[in-house]
Design an enzyme around this catalytic site. Structure first.
Site, PDB file in Angstrom:
ATOM      1  N   GLY A 219      49.667 155.097  76.471  1.00  0.00           N
ATOM      2  CA  GLY A 219      50.744 154.790  77.405  1.00  0.00           C
ATOM      3  C   GLY A 219      52.142 154.936  76.844  1.00  0.00           C
ATOM      4  N   ILE A 220      53.001 153.989  77.194  1.00  0.00           N
ATOM      5  CA  ILE A 220      54.402 154.044  76.774  1.00  0.00           C
ATOM      6  C   ILE A 220      54.513 153.990  75.256  1.00  0.00           C
ATOM      7  CG2 ILE A 220      56.600 152.796  76.816  1.00  0.00           C
ATOM      8  CD1 ILE A 220      55.964 151.973  79.687  1.00  0.00           C
TER       9      ILE A 220
ATOM     10  N   ASN B 101      56.665 146.900  71.591  1.00  0.00           N
ATOM     11  CA  ASN B 101      56.261 147.490  72.861  1.00  0.00           C
ATOM     12  C   ASN B 101      55.042 146.829  73.487  1.00  0.00           C
ATOM     13  OD1 ASN B 101      56.114 149.879  74.866  1.00  0.00           O
ATOM     14  ND2 ASN B 101      54.091 149.869  73.889  1.00  0.00           N
TER      15      ASN B 101
ATOM     16  N   TYR C 271      54.331 137.595  84.805  1.00  0.00           N
ATOM     17  CA  TYR C 271      54.807 138.764  84.051  1.00  0.00           C
ATOM     18  C   TYR C 271      56.331 138.834  84.092  1.00  0.00           C
ATOM     19  CZ  TYR C 271      55.485 143.729  82.899  1.00  0.00           C
ATOM     20  OH  TYR C 271      55.902 144.924  82.335  1.00  0.00           O
TER      21      TYR C 271
END
Length: 259
Positions: free
Chosen positions: A16-17, A89, A155
């Protein structure tokens, strides 16, 4: 290459990121320490980095465990001969009405998304100070750290907290030449967003990809975000062109949330 020869550590870099950030920083000249719980996936990312002509090392760690974060940074320094850039991250998401969030769930998401960032800030700053070097600390917030979104309230709370930690740490470490910033993505087509979409299916009865497509429809630039889009901002925050920038949580969302 603005960060040629620098050493960067990226948590949550198996996919992913995080993977996108690691590859971009390597393309910009950095050697990369890859850190994730999914250590089996890190080897493939390391090969990609080595294919770019850069060094890579892997380390399995749970960012919610302070000692493991410190150990990861020690490993990066020993394996790659330095330490210059910390990218916090790693993170998880949750889709659930606030009324239904359990103590165990809120503790887990805060331990990873908030405590993990705090331990990363602490450990990176301590290493920079010990090495008598300036450094860059860059952490993952979100558009949900600027606006609270329904059904991802827990979140959102963690990502607001990351902005607070970023601002406070920027003030505390500025005199040492350590900058602290955050990046705030929007709807990125990754495994995390697949999980969010599935969560909305369960909670609201939405069809597969319905929620994802709904949020994408609100992007002014007309397309979903990619990990490379996020990585481009992180590259700027990691390099010398951002040396006079600290305490910021920068939106990179294609035009969803405006500040």
């Amino acid at each position: 290459m603005a960060i040629d020869g620098k050493v960067a550590l990226v948590t949550g870099s198996a996919q992913g990121i995080g993977r996108g950030i690691a590859l971009r920083l390597a393309a910009d000249g950095a050697n990369i320490a890859l850190v994730d719980l999914k250590k089996d996936k890190l080897a493939a990312v390391a090969k990609e980095i080595e294919g770019l002509g850069r060094k890579a090392t892997v380390f399995g760690a749970d960012v919610s465990d302070r000692a493991q974060v410190y150990a990861a940074i020690d490993h990066a320094e020993a394996a790659l001969g330095g330490f210059d850039i910390m990218v916090n991250n790693a993170g998880i998401a949750q889709v659930k009405a606030l009324a239904d969030v359990t103590p165990e769930e809120i503790e887990l998401i805060f331990r990873i998304n908030v405590f993990g960032v705090l331990w990363g800030i602490q450990a990176a700053a301590a290493k920079f100070l010990a090495r008598k070097r300036k450094g860059k600390i860059i952490s993952a917030s979100s558009i949900a750290g600027h606006d609270g979104f329904a059904l991802i309230g827990a979140y959102s709370a963690t990502k607001f907290a990351v902005r607070g930690l970023t601002q406070a740490a920027a003030r505390e470490y500025a005199a040492a030449g350590i900058t602290v910033n955050a990046y705030c993505p929007g709807v990125v087509d990754t495994d995390m967003w697949d999980g969010i979409d599935k969560g909305f299916q369960k909670v609201t009865g939405a069809a597969p990809r319905e929620t994802y497509n709904k949020y994408c429809a609100g992007i002014a630039l007309g397309r979903p975000e990619t990990p490379a889009d996020v990585a481009a901002l992180v590259s700027f925050l990691a390099g010398p062109d951002s040396d006079y920038m600290t305490g910021q949580a920068v939106l990179i969302d294609g035009g969803m949330v405006y500040r």
